[in-house]
Design a protein around this motif. Structure first.
Motif: not given
Length: 45
Positions: A16-21, A24-31
């Motif tokens: 769950l921690f990995v999925l949340a991370s 979060w990265a996709v939501y914040r525009g990291q990719f």
């Protein structure tokens, strides 16, 4: 056998921690624009 009562919940929490991370990265525009970083390295300063 008793260790499974500890390891299974810990592994679920870790997943769950990995999925949340990742979310979060996709939501914040990291990719958003990963090609730009590769081009930046090749261009030089």
């Amino acid at each position: 056998m008793d260790i499974l009562y500890l390891l299974i919940p810990l592994s679920v929490v870790l997943v769950l921690f990995v999925l949340a991370s990742l979310w979060w990265a996709v939501y914040r525009g990291q990719f958003e624009n990963i090609e730009q970083e590769g081009e930046r390295i090749l261009r030089g300063d």
